[in-house]
Design a protein around this motif. Structure first.
Motif, PDB file in Angstrom:
ATOM      1  N   GLU A  41       0.850  -1.195   0.000  1.00 29.36           N
ATOM      2  CA  GLU A  41       0.000   0.000   0.000  1.00 29.36           C
ATOM      3  C   GLU A  41       0.883   1.241   0.000  1.00 29.36           C
ATOM      4  O   GLU A  41       1.763   1.401   0.852  1.00 29.36           O
ATOM      5  N   LEU A  42       0.635   2.102  -0.981  1.00 31.14           N
ATOM      6  CA  LEU A  42       1.336   3.368  -1.112  1.00 31.14           C
ATOM      7  C   LEU A  42       0.398   4.492  -0.729  1.00 31.14           C
ATOM      8  O   LEU A  42      -0.773   4.499  -1.139  1.00 31.14           O
ATOM      9  N   ARG A  43       0.890   5.435   0.055  1.00 30.62           N
ATOM     10  CA  ARG A  43       0.102   6.623   0.383  1.00 30.62           C
ATOM     11  C   ARG A  43       0.802   7.839  -0.231  1.00 30.62           C
ATOM     12  O   ARG A  43       1.721   8.395   0.354  1.00 30.62           O
ATOM     13  N   PRO A  44       0.405   8.230  -1.469  1.00 30.51           N
ATOM     14  CA  PRO A  44       1.089   9.356  -2.118  1.00 30.51           C
ATOM     15  C   PRO A  44       0.756  10.678  -1.451  1.00 30.51           C
ATOM     16  O   PRO A  44      -0.300  10.840  -0.821  1.00 30.51           O
ATOM     17  N   VAL A  45       1.660  11.624  -1.616  1.00 28.05           N
ATOM     18  CA  VAL A  45       1.441  12.959  -1.053  1.00 28.05           C
ATOM     19  C   VAL A  45       0.286  13.652  -1.748  1.00 28.05           C
ATOM     20  O   VAL A  45      -0.532  14.331  -1.124  1.00 28.05           O
ATOM     21  N   ARG A  46       0.199  13.496  -3.068  1.00 34.56           N
ATOM     22  CA  ARG A  46      -0.893  14.139  -3.817  1.00 34.56           C
ATOM     23  C   ARG A  46      -1.986  13.116  -4.133  1.00 34.56           C
ATOM     24  O   ARG A  46      -1.739  11.916  -4.225  1.00 34.56           O
ATOM     25  N   ARG A  47      -3.185  13.615  -4.323  1.00 30.56           N
ATOM     26  CA  ARG A  47      -4.321  12.753  -4.640  1.00 30.56           C
ATOM     27  C   ARG A  47      -4.249  12.263  -6.085  1.00 30.56           C
ATOM     28  O   ARG A  47      -3.682  12.926  -6.952  1.00 30.56           O
ATOM     29  N   VAL A  48      -4.856  11.121  -6.342  1.00 30.70           N
ATOM     30  CA  VAL A  48      -5.018  10.608  -7.696  1.00 30.70           C
ATOM     31  C   VAL A  48      -6.389  11.047  -8.175  1.00 30.70           C
ATOM     32  O   VAL A  48      -7.414  10.572  -7.695  1.00 30.70           O
ATOM     33  N   GLU A  49      -6.434  11.975  -9.116  1.00 33.64           N
ATOM     34  CA  GLU A  49      -7.695  12.573  -9.542  1.00 33.64           C
ATOM     35  C   GLU A  49      -8.350  11.830 -10.706  1.00 33.64           C
ATOM     36  O   GLU A  49      -9.565  11.882 -10.872  1.00 33.64           O
ATOM     37  N   ASP A  50      -7.568  11.138 -11.519  1.00 36.49           N
ATOM     38  CA  ASP A  50      -8.088  10.524 -12.734  1.00 36.49           C
ATOM     39  C   ASP A  50      -8.686   9.154 -12.432  1.00 36.49           C
ATOM     40  O   ASP A  50      -7.965   8.226 -12.042  1.00 36.49           O
ATOM     41  N   PRO A  51     -10.006   8.948 -12.605  1.00 33.82           N
ATOM     42  CA  PRO A  51     -10.609   7.640 -12.330  1.00 33.82           C
ATOM     43  C   PRO A  51     -10.165   6.555 -13.298  1.00 33.82           C
ATOM     44  O   PRO A  51     -10.344   5.371 -13.035  1.00 33.82           O
ATOM     45  N   LEU A  52      -9.555   6.951 -14.426  1.00 33.76           N
ATOM     46  CA  LEU A  52      -9.063   5.982 -15.392  1.00 33.76           C
ATOM     47  C   LEU A  52      -7.563   5.732 -15.242  1.00 33.76           C
ATOM     48  O   LEU A  52      -6.954   5.076 -16.095  1.00 33.76           O
ATOM     49  N   ALA A  53      -6.970   6.238 -14.174  1.00 37.08           N
ATOM     50  CA  ALA A  53      -5.523   6.087 -13.985  1.00 37.08           C
ATOM     51  C   ALA A  53      -5.138   4.611 -14.021  1.00 37.08           C
ATOM     52  O   ALA A  53      -5.677   3.781 -13.289  1.00 37.08           O
ATOM     53  N   GLY A  54      -4.205   4.293 -14.905  1.00 38.03           N
ATOM     54  CA  GLY A  54      -3.719   2.934 -15.014  1.00 38.03           C
ATOM     55  C   GLY A  54      -4.473   2.060 -15.988  1.00 38.03           C
ATOM     56  O   GLY A  54      -4.047   0.942 -16.266  1.00 38.03           O
ATOM     57  N   PHE A  55      -5.584   2.544 -16.521  1.00 41.44           N
ATOM     58  CA  PHE A  55      -6.331   1.771 -17.514  1.00 41.44           C
ATOM     59  C   PHE A  55      -5.965   2.167 -18.942  1.00 41.44           C
ATOM     60  O   PHE A  55      -6.293   1.449 -19.887  1.00 41.44           O
ATOM     61  N   VAL A  56      -5.321   3.303 -19.119  1.00 45.76           N
ATOM     62  CA  VAL A  56      -4.942   3.781 -20.446  1.00 45.76           C
ATOM     63  C   VAL A  56      -3.435   3.575 -20.623  1.00 45.76           C
ATOM     64  O   VAL A  56      -2.642   4.127 -19.854  1.00 45.76           O
ATOM     65  N   PRO A  57      -3.016   2.775 -21.606  1.00 41.44           N
ATOM     66  CA  PRO A  57      -1.578   2.567 -21.802  1.00 41.44           C
ATOM     67  C   PRO A  57      -0.890   3.885 -22.141  1.00 41.44           C
ATOM     68  O   PRO A  57      -1.371   4.639 -22.983  1.00 41.44           O
ATOM     69  N   PRO A  58       0.235   4.187 -21.496  1.00 45.20           N
ATOM     70  CA  PRO A  58       0.985   5.382 -21.880  1.00 45.20           C
ATOM     71  C   PRO A  58       1.569   5.211 -23.276  1.00 45.20           C
ATOM     72  O   PRO A  58       1.819   4.086 -23.721  1.00 45.20           O
ATOM     73  N   PRO A  59       1.798   6.304 -23.996  1.00 45.15           N
ATOM     74  CA  PRO A  59       2.285   6.202 -25.386  1.00 45.15           C
ATOM     75  C   PRO A  59       3.579   5.429 -25.524  1.00 45.15           C
ATOM     76  O   PRO A  59       3.804   4.775 -26.537  1.00 45.15           O
ATOM     77  N   ASP A  60       4.436   5.498 -24.508  1.00 47.59           N
ATOM     78  CA  ASP A  60       5.736   4.841 -24.624  1.00 47.59           C
ATOM     79  C   ASP A  60       5.809   3.560 -23.801  1.00 47.59           C
ATOM     80  O   ASP A  60       6.875   3.122 -23.408  1.00 47.59           O
ATOM     81  N   ALA A  61       4.652   2.934 -23.549  1.00 50.17           N
ATOM     82  CA  ALA A  61       4.640   1.728 -22.718  1.00 50.17           C
ATOM     83  C   ALA A  61       5.509   0.621 -23.299  1.00 50.17           C
ATOM     84  O   ALA A  61       6.178  -0.111 -22.569  1.00 50.17           O
ATOM     85  N   ALA A  62       5.518   0.496 -24.625  1.00 51.30           N
ATOM     86  CA  ALA A  62       6.287  -0.574 -25.250  1.00 51.30           C
ATOM     87  C   ALA A  62       7.786  -0.417 -25.016  1.00 51.30           C
ATOM     88  O   ALA A  62       8.529  -1.393 -25.036  1.00 51.30           O
ATOM     89  N   SER A  63       8.234   0.810 -24.792  1.00 51.21           N
ATOM     90  CA  SER A  63       9.663   1.040 -24.588  1.00 51.21           C
ATOM     91  C   SER A  63      10.107   0.677 -23.182  1.00 51.21           C
ATOM     92  O   SER A  63      11.294   0.641 -22.897  1.00 51.21           O
ATOM     93  N   GLY A  64       9.133   0.418 -22.299  1.00 52.47           N
ATOM     94  CA  GLY A  64       9.480   0.085 -20.922  1.00 52.47           C
ATOM     95  C   GLY A  64       9.646   1.296 -20.038  1.00 52.47           C
ATOM     96  O   GLY A  64       9.998   1.169 -18.870  1.00 52.47           O
TER      97      GLY A  64
END
Length: 304
Positions: A250-273
């Motif tokens: 469990e991570l408790r970040p300093v800032r809130r995560v506002e995007d409800p889709l966070a982690g469901f959308v592949p980042p553009p450079d995901a294939a590069s690692g």
């Protein structure tokens, strides 16, 4: 694929079929496939369904079955709901026509992982809701098949709320918020703590190995934690514990995560690692839970 549009604002056509017999399945599937075969600028339709239902279609279609893709659903739905979203996005990018045009009949494995527990079922209802946003820009036509001989009435009722062709359809973000309102179990008092502002290099991997994960699995878990932490920014707290055979962070970040889709959308450079963040964590972990709490946001990763 980009995160997106208001519910119902895009071309994505997300339908639901409920059936309780072979005849009812064919009565919904065959017109849908005929529609797909007649659609201009589309590749042949694809059915991802239980093997028995694929056999029914082969018999009913006869020679025309050769023009329809038939995929056993146990070969498609092999992991978490986030894995299914990523696989769908990848398939559309590789095989769909312009703008994502294709007809897909999709029957999740409700007798397997998706129906294994209320926890699993909730994640698949989240999947059904969020695809309305994630695929909103695409002209894909999807028919989700629910067999009442396998799926309970409660699940069917919940799924109706996630399909725009149903009278009870609701905003996907409202459904996701309802699912997130179910509290997670509190971390155990004996949970191990790693100092912030980010997990020390190797600390999570070493801890997971001590808990019994094979070195390769410990590396995957540690990478998922590191990617999530990098995306979240500085963290106030990192807790680690086991839940049966699973390892949990469990991570408790300093800032809130506002995007409800966070982690469901592949980042553009995901294939590069690089910069894979929560998307990588969702692909590797059984669950990634993001919860807003009075003191901020908690992000919990469960591996195994």
């Amino acid at each position: 694929m980009t995160s997106a549009a208001a519910p119902g604002a895009g071309p994505f056509d997300h339908r639901m079929a409920v059936f309780g017999s072979h005849d009812e399945f064919l009565a919904r599937a065959l017109p849908f496939l005929a529609e797909g075969l007649a659609a201009r600028h589309e590749p042949p339709p694809v059915v991802i369904a239980a093997p028995g239902n694929l056999d029914l279609l082969r018999d009913a279609l006869g020679p025309a079955a050769g023009g329809v893709g038939l995929v056993p659903h146990t070969e498609w739905y092999t992991g978490s709901a986030a894995n299914a979203i990523a696989r769908g996005a990848g398939y559309l990018a590789e095989h769909a026509g312009p703008g994502g045009r294709i007809h897909l009949l999709m029957e999740p494995v409700w007798g397997g992982r998706a129906g294994r527990s209320p926890r699993e079922t909730a994640e698949w209802i989240r999947y059904e809701a969020l695809v309305n946003l994630l695929f909103a820009p695409l002209a894909t036509t999807a028919l989700c098949a629910y067999d009442t001989r396998v799926v309970g009435a409660t699940v069917v009722a919940a799924a109706r709320r996630t399909h725009p062709d149903c009278a009870v359809y609701e905003d996907p973000l409202r459904i996701a918020a309802e699912l997130d309102a179910v509290p997670l179990p509190a971390p155990p008092a004996a949970a191990d703590r790693i100092p912030g502002p980010a997990p020390a290099d190797g600390a999570v991997r070493t801890w997971a190995t001590v808990q019994g994960l094979a070195p390769a699995e410990a590396e995957v878990f540690a990478t998922a934690v590191a990617e999530a932490a990098a995306a979240l920014g500085p963290v106030d707290r990192v807790l680690l514990w086991t839940d049966g055979p699973a390892c949990v962070c469990e991570l408790r970040p300093v800032r809130r995560v506002e995007d409800p889709l966070a982690g469901f959308v592949p980042p553009p450079d995901a294939a590069s690692g690089q910069g894979r963040g929560l998307w990588f964590a969702r692909q590797m972990c059984a669950y990634v839970d993001v919860r807003d709490e009075p003191g901020g946001t908690s992000v919990r990763l469960q591996y195994g």
